[in-house]
Design an enzyme around this catalytic site. Structure first.
Site, short mmCIF file in Angstrom:
data_model
loop_
_atom_site.label_atom_id
_atom_site.label_comp_id
_atom_site.label_asym_id
_atom_site.label_seq_id
_atom_site.Cartn_x
_atom_site.Cartn_y
_atom_site.Cartn_z
N ASN A 116 48.06 24.36 43.38
CA ASN A 116 49.65 23.79 43.67
C ASN A 116 50.63 23.94 44.69
OD1 ASN A 116 49.81 26.93 44.30
ND2 ASN A 116 51.15 26.90 42.85
N GLY A 161 45.97 32.83 43.60
CA GLY A 161 45.09 32.88 41.87
C GLY A 161 46.33 33.03 40.62
N GLY A 168 42.05 37.25 39.78
CA GLY A 168 42.11 38.17 40.85
C GLY A 168 42.44 39.67 41.15
N GLU A 225 48.47 37.99 45.40
CA GLU A 225 49.89 37.49 45.08
C GLU A 225 48.95 36.20 43.41
OE1 GLU A 225 52.79 36.76 45.69
OE2 GLU A 225 52.48 37.75 47.84
N CYS A 234 53.84 29.45 40.97
CA CYS A 234 53.92 30.19 40.39
C CYS A 234 54.85 31.24 40.34
CB CYS A 234 53.44 31.54 41.34
SG CYS A 234 53.94 30.91 43.21
N GLU A 257 51.49 33.28 30.62
CA GLU A 257 51.82 31.77 31.76
C GLU A 257 50.94 30.77 31.43
OE1 GLU A 257 49.54 31.86 35.91
OE2 GLU A 257 51.62 31.82 37.01
N GLU A 269 54.46 38.45 51.58
CA GLU A 269 53.47 37.52 52.14
C GLU A 269 54.59 37.56 52.60
OE1 GLU A 269 51.03 34.71 49.63
OE2 GLU A 269 49.44 34.57 51.17
P1 NAD Z 1 42.27 30.41 40.68
O1 NAD Z 1 42.49 31.92 40.37
O2 NAD Z 1 41.21 29.54 39.39
O3 NAD Z 1 41.87 30.56 42.02
C1 NAD Z 1 42.19 30.49 42.86
C2 NAD Z 1 41.28 30.38 44.24
O4 NAD Z 1 40.28 31.47 43.55
C3 NAD Z 1 39.97 29.41 44.49
O5 NAD Z 1 40.25 28.23 45.50
C4 NAD Z 1 38.72 29.36 43.09
O6 NAD Z 1 38.22 28.64 43.49
C5 NAD Z 1 38.39 30.84 44.45
N1 NAD Z 1 38.34 31.32 43.22
C6 NAD Z 1 37.80 31.25 42.19
N2 NAD Z 1 36.85 31.80 41.27
C7 NAD Z 1 36.80 33.54 42.47
C8 NAD Z 1 35.81 34.34 42.30
N3 NAD Z 1 35.05 34.86 41.57
N4 NAD Z 1 35.62 34.64 43.77
C9 NAD Z 1 36.56 34.25 44.53
N5 NAD Z 1 37.62 33.32 44.40
C10 NAD Z 1 37.36 32.99 43.62
O7 NAD Z 1 43.47 29.84 40.14
P2 NAD Z 1 44.58 28.50 39.69
O8 NAD Z 1 43.99 27.82 39.06
O9 NAD Z 1 43.69 27.72 41.32
O10 NAD Z 1 46.38 28.78 40.77
C11 NAD Z 1 46.87 28.77 39.67
C12 NAD Z 1 47.67 30.31 39.98
O11 NAD Z 1 47.57 30.47 40.43
C13 NAD Z 1 48.44 30.21 38.09
O12 NAD Z 1 47.58 31.72 37.98
C14 NAD Z 1 49.23 30.23 39.57
O13 NAD Z 1 50.52 31.54 39.30
C15 NAD Z 1 49.31 32.06 40.88
N6 NAD Z 1 49.60 31.45 41.99
C16 NAD Z 1 50.09 32.60 41.87
C17 NAD Z 1 50.90 32.05 43.27
C18 NAD Z 1 51.85 33.40 44.01
O14 NAD Z 1 52.18 33.42 45.56
N7 NAD Z 1 52.22 34.60 42.91
C19 NAD Z 1 51.15 30.83 44.62
C20 NAD Z 1 50.96 30.13 43.73
C21 NAD Z 1 49.60 30.01 42.43
#
Ligand code: NAD
Length: 495
Positions: A153, A229, A234, A251, A285, A385, A464
């Site tokens: 995002n 993510g 996470g 995060e 997020c 969410e 962060e």
């Molecule tokens: P996601 O959790 O699907 O993916 C995030 C990253 O993790 C990607 O690079 C993905 O390829 C990787 N990943 C997936 N499975 C994994 C595993 N088993 N082991 C290691 N890495 C793995 O998230 P998304 O759909 O890319 O992003 C959306 C989410 O991110 C939302 O929940 C949003 O709230 C969150 N987000 C949080 C913040 C924050 O700072 N708090 C900022 C931006 C987005």
């Protein structure tokens, strides 16, 4: 597939496509255009990236921190010069409107410049010793090889938040971006390459999180993982990292409230919620996903919001006049529409939007109309969410109820209150369970010189950005220098 669209992995200072690896492509969510083809890295590719990062570590660690900062200043200069073209890549690949695409890159530039300055600080502390002729101090040291795993995002800002902070502290990095914004990741890494990052100091491996991410987390040479993510991912990353006793920085998600009190500046609060809820099509997020309205202004404010949304322009995100672009992918579209259906099934009243837009340009992409659902506190759409342009509206009778409702979710990233009452504003700052509270401003709008992060399921306590980012990427070493020429025993020698 045209040759120019094909991108390799960046390992040990070279772009290369390993033999036999399969590929994936990214698409423009506004029109389906294919933007690039990328390597689906395998575990052995991740291992090669860690090999390179581990080899590069001693020399980078020993490079004076101000010099590491100078390299970051060059990175910022490259991105500044390319801001428009990278901003357009951001908009094309994830769908945020072009002003926000440029903003994503600007945030990256701001942070990299800020971190360059940290190269001349990286402060430890000096405290008195209880013994004669003895100095006690701390110094900051890098952790080693760091894995940076990022979402789609903020595809240039978030990677830079992690990479620049890790590098200025003297770590070397393996970067694993979200697959649907792999081209943005390539743009980020090219800026570092052009700025002269030494071979192996920054490496890029594209591909599945389950494959590449897991391989990185389980490699014993990776000492820290910085992850942004979703909560479930996470949790998985945290559990895997725990096995190797690694520092895992998380995060995660949010369910951010904007409270509007009966004494609020309503036009200001209206602009705030429009930006907070529908900026980046609600895929921040920190997006405002709950509007908590005082009952005395409920009808008036909601009426104004719905009237304003009638003129809200959804369409081509590259058009400067567009207010909101598509959601980022077919998966996002499906998930958001499912949540809208859940909201209605559980008794929510759809006040506007709620549908996939069709006809003309809409047929090529993943466009969802800005959606407002009147719901009750406790419903799934008011607590989970959604990560899309869906705003849940909740009515409350007073400040106490507003705070109670705001806090009664599993997340705690951002929060906002609109009020002219200074006491209420400060009570909100004190009582809202969130890492960030805005007063008379929307839930979005972080600035890089301040810490960023949340409480409850939003993370695991780290922050962060700002100087707090340094904590994430350094070990503190405690140093005692005895210049008395005697053996002195702390706690034991007579006092
Ligand atoms: P996601 O959790 O699907 O993916 C995030 C990253 O993790 C990607 O690079 C993905 O390829 C990787 N990943 C997936 N499975 C994994 C595993 N088993 N082991 C290691 N890495 C793995 O998230 P998304 O759909 O890319 O992003 C959306 C989410 O991110 C939302 O929940 C949003 O709230 C969150 N987000 C949080 C913040 C924050 O700072 N708090 C900022 C931006 C987005």
């Amino acid at each position: 597939m045209a040759e120019t669209l094909e991108h390799g992995l960046f390992i040990d200072g070279r772009w290369a496509s390993p033999n036999g690896a399969s590929r994936f492509t990214t698409q423009n969510p506004a029109n389906g255009e294919t933007l690039g083809s990328f390597v689906s890295a395998r575990p052995e590719d991740a291992t090669r990236a860690v090999d390179a990062a581990a080899r590069a570590f001693p020399a980078w660690r020993d490079t004076p921190a101000p010099k590491r900062g100078e390299m970051l200043l060059k990175v910022a200069a490259v991105m500044r010069q390319r801001k428009e073209s990278i901003g357009r890549v951001v908009t094309k690949e994830m769908g945020k409107v072009i002003a926000e695409g440029r903003g994503d890159v600007q945030e990256a530039i701001d942070f990299v410049e800020y971190m360059a300055g940290e190269g001349r600080r990286l402060a430890g502390e000096t405290v008195p010793s209880e013994l004669y002729r003895k100095f006690c101090l701390t110094v900051r040291q890098p952790k080693g090889v760091v894995a940076c795993i990022t979402p789609w995002n903020f595809p240039t800002a978030i990677p830079n938040w992690k990479i620049a902070a890790a590098l200025v502290c003297g770590n070397t990095v393996v970067f694993k971006p979200a697959s649907n914004t792999a081209l943005c990741a390539v743009e980020v890494v090219k800026a570092y390459e052009e700025a002269g990052v030494p071979a192996g100091v920054l490496n890029l491996v594209t591909g599945s999180g389950g494959v590449v991410g897991t391989a990185l987390i389980n490699d014993p040479r990776v000492r820290a993982i910085s992850f942004t993510g979703g909560v479930e991912t996470g949790r998985e990353v945290y559990q895997q990292g725990a096995k190797g006793l690694k520092m895992v920085h998380l995060e995660l998600g949010g369910k951010n409230p904007q409270i509007v009190m009966d004494d609020a500046d309503l036009p200001l609060a209206l602009e705030g919620v429009l930006f907070g809820a529908f900026g980046t099509s609600g895929q921040r997020c920190t997006a405002t996903s709950r509007l908590i309205l005082h009952e005395r202004v409920y009808d008036e404010f909601l009426g104004k919001l719905l009237a304003r949304l009638k003129t809200f322009r959804v369409g081509d995100p590259l058009d400067e006049k567009t207010d909101m672009g598509p959601v980022a992918s077919a998966d996002q579209e499906k998930k958001v529409l499912e949540y809208i259906a859940i909201g209605q099934k559980e008794g929510g009243k759809l006040l506007t939007g709620g549908e996939k837009l069709r006809g003309g340009v809409y047929d090529q992409g993943h466009f969802i109309s800005p959606t407002v659902v009147e719901t009750r506190h406790g419903s799934r759409i008011s607590k989970e969410e959604i990560f899309g342009p869906v705003l849940s509206v909740l009515k409350v009778k007073d400040f106490e109820e507003a705070v109670k409702v705001a806090n009664d979710v599993d997340y705690g990233l951002s929060s906002s209150i609109y009020t002219r009452d200074v006491n209420r504003a400060f009570r909100a700052v004190q009582e809202l369970e969130a890492g960030i509270t805005y007063v008379n401003a929307p839930t979005i709008g972080a600035e890089v010189q301040l810490p960023f992060g949340g409480v409850k399921n939003t993370g695991n306590g780290g922050r962060e950005a700002g100087s707090a980012a340094i904590e994430e990427f350094t070990e503190v070493k405690t140093v005692f220098v005895d210049f008395s020429s005697h053996l002195q025993k702390a706690q034991i020698d007579p006092r």
